[in-house]
Motif scaffolding. Structure first.
Motif, PDB file in Angstrom:
ATOM      1  N   PHE A  47       1.006  -1.150   0.087  1.00 37.63           N
ATOM      2  CA  PHE A  47       0.037   0.033   0.015  1.00 37.63           C
ATOM      3  C   PHE A  47       0.784   1.106  -0.114  1.00 37.63           C
ATOM      4  N   CYS A  48       0.741   2.258  -1.037  1.00 36.22           N
ATOM      5  CA  CYS A  48       1.755   3.270  -1.300  1.00 36.22           C
ATOM      6  C   CYS A  48       0.826   4.524  -1.182  1.00 36.22           C
ATOM      7  N   LEU A  49       1.165   5.615  -0.252  1.00 31.91           N
ATOM      8  CA  LEU A  49       0.439   6.818  -0.312  1.00 31.91           C
ATOM      9  C   LEU A  49       1.452   7.675  -0.321  1.00 31.91           C
ATOM     10  N   ILE A  50       1.288   8.228  -1.589  1.00 40.56           N
ATOM     11  CA  ILE A  50       2.377   9.514  -2.217  1.00 40.56           C
ATOM     12  C   ILE A  50       1.707  10.793  -1.804  1.00 40.56           C
ATOM     13  N   GLN A  51       2.428  11.382  -0.923  1.00 34.28           N
ATOM     14  CA  GLN A  51       1.784  12.677  -0.577  1.00 34.28           C
ATOM     15  C   GLN A  51       3.179  13.994  -0.993  1.00 34.28           C
ATOM     16  N   GLN A  52       4.238  13.214  -1.426  1.00 31.28           N
ATOM     17  CA  GLN A  52       5.230  14.425  -1.891  1.00 31.28           C
ATOM     18  C   GLN A  52       5.839  13.524  -3.140  1.00 31.28           C
ATOM     19  N   LYS A  53       6.225  13.950  -4.125  1.00 32.33           N
ATOM     20  CA  LYS A  53       6.887  13.466  -5.477  1.00 32.33           C
ATOM     21  C   LYS A  53       8.183  12.867  -5.045  1.00 32.33           C
ATOM     22  N   THR A  54       8.387  11.626  -5.344  1.00 30.76           N
ATOM     23  CA  THR A  54       9.498  10.777  -5.015  1.00 30.76           C
ATOM     24  C   THR A  54      10.296  11.233  -5.703  1.00 30.76           C
ATOM     25  N   LYS A  55      11.613  11.962  -5.314  1.00 33.98           N
ATOM     26  CA  LYS A  55      12.718  12.158  -6.353  1.00 33.98           C
ATOM     27  C   LYS A  55      13.988  11.091  -6.305  1.00 33.98           C
ATOM     28  N   ILE A  56      14.404  10.965  -7.550  1.00 31.80           N
ATOM     29  CA  ILE A  56      15.437   9.849  -7.589  1.00 31.80           C
ATOM     30  C   ILE A  56      16.484  10.437  -7.334  1.00 31.80           C
ATOM     31  N   THR A  57      17.017   9.842  -5.891  1.00 32.10           N
ATOM     32  CA  THR A  57      18.346  10.085  -5.419  1.00 32.10           C
ATOM     33  C   THR A  57      19.376   9.144  -5.573  1.00 32.10           C
ATOM     34  N   GLY A  58      19.145   7.962  -6.184  1.00 30.09           N
ATOM     35  CA  GLY A  58      19.950   6.808  -6.359  1.00 30.09           C
ATOM     36  C   GLY A  58      20.944   7.278  -7.374  1.00 30.09           C
ATOM     37  N   GLN A  59      22.297   6.755  -7.179  1.00 34.24           N
ATOM     38  CA  GLN A  59      23.209   7.272  -8.019  1.00 34.24           C
ATOM     39  C   GLN A  59      23.159   6.265  -9.277  1.00 34.24           C
ATOM     40  N   GLY A  60      22.450   5.314  -9.449  1.00 33.12           N
ATOM     41  CA  GLY A  60      22.526   4.268 -10.356  1.00 33.12           C
ATOM     42  C   GLY A  60      21.060   3.581 -10.508  1.00 33.12           C
ATOM     43  N   LYS A  61      21.182   2.415 -11.289  1.00 32.13           N
ATOM     44  CA  LYS A  61      19.905   1.847 -11.556  1.00 32.13           C
ATOM     45  C   LYS A  61      19.979   0.520 -10.557  1.00 32.13           C
ATOM     46  N   ILE A  62      18.762   0.293  -9.869  1.00 32.91           N
ATOM     47  CA  ILE A  62      18.636  -1.068  -9.195  1.00 32.91           C
ATOM     48  C   ILE A  62      17.926  -2.129 -10.303  1.00 32.91           C
ATOM     49  N   LEU A  63      18.337  -3.230 -10.666  1.00 29.93           N
ATOM     50  CA  LEU A  63      17.694  -4.247 -11.504  1.00 29.93           C
ATOM     51  C   LEU A  63      17.392  -5.163 -10.561  1.00 29.93           C
ATOM     52  N   VAL A  64      15.783  -5.759 -10.494  1.00 26.31           N
ATOM     53  CA  VAL A  64      15.365  -6.601  -9.858  1.00 26.31           C
ATOM     54  C   VAL A  64      14.916  -7.793 -10.874  1.00 26.31           C
ATOM     55  N   ILE A  65      15.451  -8.993 -10.563  1.00 31.69           N
ATOM     56  CA  ILE A  65      15.435 -10.009 -11.360  1.00 31.69           C
ATOM     57  C   ILE A  65      14.857 -11.195 -10.680  1.00 31.69           C
ATOM     58  N   CYS A  66      14.049 -11.846 -11.349  1.00 34.70           N
ATOM     59  CA  CYS A  66      13.366 -12.948 -10.777  1.00 34.70           C
ATOM     60  C   CYS A  66      13.443 -14.304 -11.581  1.00 34.70           C
ATOM     61  N   ALA A  67      13.594 -15.433 -10.915  1.00 32.87           N
ATOM     62  CA  ALA A  67      13.676 -16.644 -11.929  1.00 32.87           C
ATOM     63  C   ALA A  67      12.620 -17.032 -12.580  1.00 32.87           C
ATOM     64  N   GLY A  68      11.389 -16.980 -12.036  1.00 32.31           N
ATOM     65  CA  GLY A  68      10.275 -17.386 -12.268  1.00 32.31           C
ATOM     66  C   GLY A  68       9.089 -16.700 -12.212  1.00 32.31           C
ATOM     67  N   THR A  69       7.968 -16.709 -12.980  1.00 27.17           N
ATOM     68  CA  THR A  69       6.718 -15.975 -12.577  1.00 27.17           C
ATOM     69  C   THR A  69       6.010 -16.207 -11.289  1.00 27.17           C
ATOM     70  N   SER A  70       6.320 -17.334 -10.639  1.00 28.36           N
ATOM     71  CA  SER A  70       5.917 -17.552  -9.301  1.00 28.36           C
ATOM     72  C   SER A  70       6.715 -16.940  -8.191  1.00 28.36           C
ATOM     73  N   ASP A  71       7.823 -16.237  -8.733  1.00 29.58           N
ATOM     74  CA  ASP A  71       8.577 -15.482  -7.874  1.00 29.58           C
ATOM     75  C   ASP A  71       8.232 -14.046  -7.784  1.00 29.58           C
ATOM     76  N   ILE A  72       7.149 -13.513  -8.816  1.00 29.95           N
ATOM     77  CA  ILE A  72       6.786 -12.311  -8.764  1.00 29.95           C
ATOM     78  C   ILE A  72       6.221 -11.466  -7.789  1.00 29.95           C
ATOM     79  N   PRO A  73       5.514 -11.780  -6.603  1.00 29.23           N
ATOM     80  CA  PRO A  73       5.241 -11.328  -5.568  1.00 29.23           C
ATOM     81  C   PRO A  73       6.371 -10.753  -4.766  1.00 29.23           C
TER      82      PRO A  73
END
Length: 251
Positions: A107-133
């Motif tokens: 559950f996400c309640l956005i009250q302030q615009k989220t600023k990109i402060t990370g210095q690079g990209k985070i890549l999320v990889i999952c092995a199978g569709t069952s790992d999506i959650p």
């Protein structure tokens, strides 16, 4: 309240734009707020750069209503994890601007615009569709913390050519979160292909001998690839928080 907001408040007080009483009123809940059923850590943004995250699991709907309402008064972004659909629907009715992801159970309640402060990209990889959650929990958490996030789904070792075809995407990432169940081999493979931190997440996906994710956990802990760190079973949130700390710019 973050560092900038605190500085703005102090300047307003020094310039006489607000009274001392008004300043005290706004500051009195800064360290924490005792709600009886919870003590909200409003000071966490100042200490850690991000507000407190609420674990929704095992909390009643009434408890969640009280906690989210108190946090919303601070005009901050709110993330609730491990929230079931029934409670999420009720909360979204109370906070119609909020968003619920049924896969991630966030559950996400956005009250302030989220600023990109990370210095690079985070890549999320999952092995199978069952790992999506678990992958979605990691991706949403990392985005809420201010990171550029990309997701790569269903590239497990049973068809390793699917992963190898995305080597360019792997090379673009500053941190990788790699999620797998079964025997948990995918993080070792990814760890051998990249030169940046890899955070492995075992999932409880698998047949009998996977022991609810223990087989994947042990496989990842015994990875022969250097630079692979492992979090607990199904802990997409923990992986994202660790990746965020690696990825954030230093002041």
């Amino acid at each position: 309240m973050n560092n900038k907001e605190l500085a703005r408040l102090l300047r307003s007080l020094a310039d006489g734009q607000i009274s001392v009483d008004d300043g005290v009123e706004r500051l009195k809940q800064l360290p924490f707020e005792d709600l009886g059923i919870a003590q909200i850590d409003h000071h966490r943004t100042l200490r850690q750069g991000v507000p407190e995250v609420v674990l929704g699991e095992r909390k009643s709907l009434e408890q969640l209503r009280i906690i989210v309402a108190a946090m919303a008064k601070q005009d901050q972004n709110i993330l609730v994890t491990r929230l079931d659909n029934e409670k999420a629907t009720a909360l979204c009715n109370q906070f119609p601007e909020a968003e619920y992801d049924i896969d991630a159970r966030t559950f996400c309640l956005i009250q302030q615009k989220t600023k990109i402060t990370g210095q690079g990209k985070i890549l999320v990889i999952c092995a199978g569709t069952s790992d999506i959650p678990v992958a979605r929990e990691a991706a949403i958490t990392a985005r809420m913390l201010g990171n550029d996030v990309e997701e790569l789904i269903d590239v497990g070792v049973a068809g390793i050519h699917r992963l190898l075809a995305r080597q360019e995407l792997l090379n673009e990432a500053a941190v990788l979160i790699v999620i797998a169940g079964m025997e948990g081999a995918l993080p070792s493979v990814v760890g051998g292909l990249v030169a940046v931190p890899v955070i492995a997440v075992p999932t409880s996906v698998g047949y009998g001998a996977s022991f609810g994710g223990i087989a994947a956990l042990l496989g990842m802990l015994n990875s022969c690839a250097s630079g692979v760190t492992v979090v607990n079973i199904d802990n997409g949130f923990g992986a994202a928080f660790a990746a965020n700390r690696i990825n954030q710019k230093k002041n």
